[in-house]
Design a protein around this motif. Structure first.
Motif, PDB file in Angstrom:
ATOM      1  N   LEU A 182      10.706   0.772  -3.679  1.00  0.00           N
ATOM      2  CA  LEU A 182      10.959   2.121  -4.368  1.00  0.00           C
ATOM      3  C   LEU A 182      10.766   2.144  -5.943  1.00  0.00           C
ATOM      4  O   LEU A 182      10.094   3.515  -6.396  1.00  0.00           O
ATOM      5  N   LYS A 183      10.760   1.245  -6.543  1.00  0.00           N
ATOM      6  CA  LYS A 183      10.406   1.323  -8.096  1.00  0.00           C
ATOM      7  C   LYS A 183       8.921   1.581  -8.147  1.00  0.00           C
ATOM      8  O   LYS A 183       8.649   2.320  -8.969  1.00  0.00           O
ATOM      9  N   ASN A 184       8.054   1.053  -7.345  1.00  0.00           N
ATOM     10  CA  ASN A 184       6.760   1.275  -7.513  1.00  0.00           C
ATOM     11  C   ASN A 184       6.058   2.613  -6.879  1.00  0.00           C
ATOM     12  O   ASN A 184       4.899   2.826  -6.765  1.00  0.00           O
ATOM     13  N   SER A 185       6.801   3.034  -5.878  1.00  0.00           N
ATOM     14  CA  SER A 185       6.447   4.094  -5.151  1.00  0.00           C
ATOM     15  C   SER A 185       6.187   5.382  -5.939  1.00  0.00           C
ATOM     16  O   SER A 185       6.812   5.828  -6.956  1.00  0.00           O
ATOM     17  N   ILE A 186       5.013   6.203  -5.645  1.00  0.00           N
ATOM     18  CA  ILE A 186       4.801   7.294  -6.191  1.00  0.00           C
ATOM     19  C   ILE A 186       6.020   8.425  -6.214  1.00  0.00           C
ATOM     20  O   ILE A 186       6.244   9.079  -7.260  1.00  0.00           O
ATOM     21  N   TYR A 187       6.304   8.455  -5.115  1.00  0.00           N
ATOM     22  CA  TYR A 187       7.235   9.605  -4.777  1.00  0.00           C
ATOM     23  C   TYR A 187       8.898   9.245  -4.667  1.00  0.00           C
ATOM     24  O   TYR A 187       9.896  10.192  -4.779  1.00  0.00           O
ATOM     25  N   LEU A 188       9.060   7.999  -4.634  1.00  0.00           N
ATOM     26  CA  LEU A 188      10.568   7.540  -4.656  1.00  0.00           C
ATOM     27  C   LEU A 188      11.153   6.879  -5.776  1.00  0.00           C
ATOM     28  O   LEU A 188      12.369   6.275  -5.767  1.00  0.00           O
ATOM     29  N   LYS A 189      10.486   7.069  -6.769  1.00  0.00           N
ATOM     30  CA  LYS A 189      11.063   6.384  -8.201  1.00  0.00           C
ATOM     31  C   LYS A 189      12.682   6.963  -8.477  1.00  0.00           C
ATOM     32  O   LYS A 189      13.289   6.131  -8.875  1.00  0.00           O
ATOM     33  N   ILE A 235       0.799  -1.100  -0.068  1.00  0.00           N
ATOM     34  CA  ILE A 235       0.228   0.040  -0.073  1.00  0.00           C
ATOM     35  C   ILE A 235       0.894   1.245  -0.197  1.00  0.00           C
ATOM     36  O   ILE A 235       1.713   1.495   0.942  1.00  0.00           O
ATOM     37  N   TYR A 236       0.652   2.101  -1.032  1.00  0.00           N
ATOM     38  CA  TYR A 236       1.301   3.376  -1.235  1.00  0.00           C
ATOM     39  C   TYR A 236       0.692   4.537  -0.648  1.00  0.00           C
ATOM     40  O   TYR A 236      -0.629   4.353  -1.114  1.00  0.00           O
ATOM     41  N   PHE A 237       1.082   5.660  -0.145  1.00  0.00           N
ATOM     42  CA  PHE A 237       0.336   6.836   0.308  1.00  0.00           C
ATOM     43  C   PHE A 237       0.774   7.924  -0.512  1.00  0.00           C
ATOM     44  O   PHE A 237       1.807   8.016  -1.219  1.00  0.00           O
ATOM     45  N   ARG A 238      -0.357   8.867  -0.823  1.00  0.00           N
ATOM     46  CA  ARG A 238      -0.233   9.846  -1.368  1.00  0.00           C
ATOM     47  C   ARG A 238      -0.264  11.258  -0.808  1.00  0.00           C
ATOM     48  O   ARG A 238      -0.896  11.171   0.430  1.00  0.00           O
ATOM     49  N   PRO A 281      15.877  12.830  -0.291  1.00  0.00           N
ATOM     50  CA  PRO A 281      14.633  12.826  -0.935  1.00  0.00           C
ATOM     51  C   PRO A 281      13.506  13.121  -0.101  1.00  0.00           C
ATOM     52  O   PRO A 281      12.564  13.557  -0.290  1.00  0.00           O
ATOM     53  N   LEU A 282      13.389  12.341   1.074  1.00  0.00           N
ATOM     54  CA  LEU A 282      12.376  12.447   2.287  1.00  0.00           C
ATOM     55  C   LEU A 282      12.409  13.781   2.656  1.00  0.00           C
ATOM     56  O   LEU A 282      11.197  14.265   2.861  1.00  0.00           O
ATOM     57  N   ILE A 283      13.448  14.407   2.656  1.00  0.00           N
ATOM     58  CA  ILE A 283      13.618  15.967   3.283  1.00  0.00           C
ATOM     59  C   ILE A 283      12.756  16.805   2.215  1.00  0.00           C
ATOM     60  O   ILE A 283      11.975  17.806   2.387  1.00  0.00           O
ATOM     61  N   TYR A 284      13.325  16.382   0.855  1.00  0.00           N
ATOM     62  CA  TYR A 284      12.581  17.409  -0.258  1.00  0.00           C
ATOM     63  C   TYR A 284      11.185  17.174  -0.267  1.00  0.00           C
ATOM     64  O   TYR A 284      10.519  18.016  -0.500  1.00  0.00           O
TER      65      TYR A 284
END
Length: 421
Positions: free
Chosen positions: A363-370, A110-113, A404-407
């Motif tokens: 990471l590959k399928n994450s919305i924000y961490l590709k 489950i990925y979050f938006r 990237p998490l800080i970004y």
């Protein structure tokens, strides 16, 4: 007989996995399985196999004694027992990785938006990195476009870090952009131009490893999120990569004479055979435990802290000799097998290898961490196998996870702040 079987299987199994997991009728996908499998063969297995069977040694000047002498390293001939031990462990590590990959792709995650989000902070960040690049260029312009003719390793380290930072921001900005539906749009923004300028400056210092990783990142994003590469183009790309790696190794020293074919192959293979010297040194001088605690790696977490804030951080690092490990680098590279055994042991390395595909597929399928997936996967190609510590701490943890998490946090709170103003 067992040694022969292990030699062959350690090459055949990764090749079959590349074909089985990374290829279909539409072509190849260059993902973490592809690059790690190729790196596994090239850095971990190829030198052992070539020396064991006696292939290509004389035509390409790959003699163990000659390479050892040229780098001032004691010549070591691994016993059959050490070779068996090594190949059994490498088989276990790679098998653990493939089992982890098979299980991880079947998991539902489950990925979050993020509701409130703006890409403007990434644009502003690019200007900050531009300012750093200008300062480095102005302050050290005398070293640029000199190849390896000057001692520029401190400057090179700064530009390498900046280059990866800009690449990560570029990939984040593009993958989160509405225009990312067309791959060519990645080349139509000023962050890419900034990355291109930084890469040219890096190339002028005689670098090739990090530039090749950067080029790979564009193939990774293309094949994973847009279209696979037909097998003929994949083969052509591999051939060009061999030529580029070999010719750049000679030209960066200022030698612009023509290179014969056998010399091209020798230079392309040279890196892995030099690093192999470090592997032999480790295997012949150390025992391998099942599990270890990575005290040396943990101590190097201080590398994340900027030198301006903690100038004496190097004094906090544990060294291999501090924990009784007799292991040295060759040509400023540490064979990753020895590093993994020191940090985690054989069983710990297999466990880490099993867990890795779960992280990478997330990471590959994450919305924000590709972007993190793309940059990490690209740097699996060499930094992972040449300097595991810096790869794990600086590239993976700091540049591709923490920053990237800080970004993302800044991109999330930016609209809320601007709406209140």
């Amino acid at each position: 007989m067992l040694l022969d079987l292990l030699m062959i299987s350690n090459i055949a199994v990764p090749i079959m996995c590349i074909i089985g997991f990374c290829h279909n009728d539409k072509g190849f996908i260059i993902d973490h399985v592809f690059i790690l499998s190729a790196g596994f063969i090239f850095y971990w297995i190829l030198p052992v196999c070539i020396y064991y069977f006696g292939f290509f040694i004389s035509p390409f000047s790959l003699s163990q004694s000659a390479i050892s002498a040229s780098y001032g390293v004691t010549y070591i001939n691994l016993t059959r027992i050490l070779q068996l031990q090594y190949l059994i462990i490498t088989s276990g590590i790679y098998t653990s990785f493939i089992i982890g990959h098979i299980l991880s792709v079947r998991m539902r995650i489950i990925y979050f938006r993020i509701n409130h989000f703006s890409l403007k902070p990434l644009k502003y960040l690019a200007f900050v990195y531009l300012a750093f690049l200008i300062l480095l260029t102005v302050g050290h312009y005398g070293y640029l476009f000199k190849g390896y003719t000057k001692e520029v390793f401190t400057l090179k380290g700064n530009i390498i870090t900046l280059n990866i930072l800009i690449l990560t921001v570029l990939m984040m900005y593009f993958t989160l952009l509405d225009k990312s539906s067309k791959f060519r749009n990645i080349f139509h923004n000023y962050i890419f131009y900034l990355y291109l300028i930084c890469t040219i400056l890096l190339a002028s210092l005689g670098n090739r490893t990090w530039i090749i990783c950067g080029i790979l990142s564009f193939f990774i994003i293309y094949t994973n999120y847009y279209k696979r590469i037909p097998i003929k183009w994949a083969g052509l790309g591999l051939a060009l990569l061999v030529v580029v790696v070999a010719t750049s190794a000679q030209y960066r020293t200022g030698n612009f004479t023509s290179i014969p074919t056998d010399r091209i192959i020798s230079l392309a293979l040279h890196d892995t055979f030099v690093i192999h010297l470090g592997l032999k040194d480790y295997l012949s001088n150390n025992d391998i435990n099942i599990f270890n605690f990575p005290i040396v790696l943990v101590s190097k977490l201080y590398k994340i802290i900027p030198t301006l804030i903690m100038p004496n951080k190097a004094e906090m690092y544990y060294t291999y000799s501090d924990i009784g490990v007799n292991y040295t680098s060759v040509q400023a590279a540490w064979h990753s097998f020895g590093t993994l055994m020191t940090h985690f042991g054989a069983g710990g390395s297999m466990l880490l290898s099993f867990i890795l595909p779960f992280i990478m597929n997330y990471l590959k399928n994450s919305i924000y961490l590709k972007a993190s997936y793309i940059v990490i996967t690209a740097h699996f190609a060499a930094p992972l196998f040449r300097d595991f510590d810096d790869f794990a701490i600086k590239i993976v943890l700091q540049i591709c996870i923490i920053m990237p998490l800080i970004y993302l946090l800044i991109c999330n709170i930016y609209p809320k702040i601007t709406n209140k103003l």
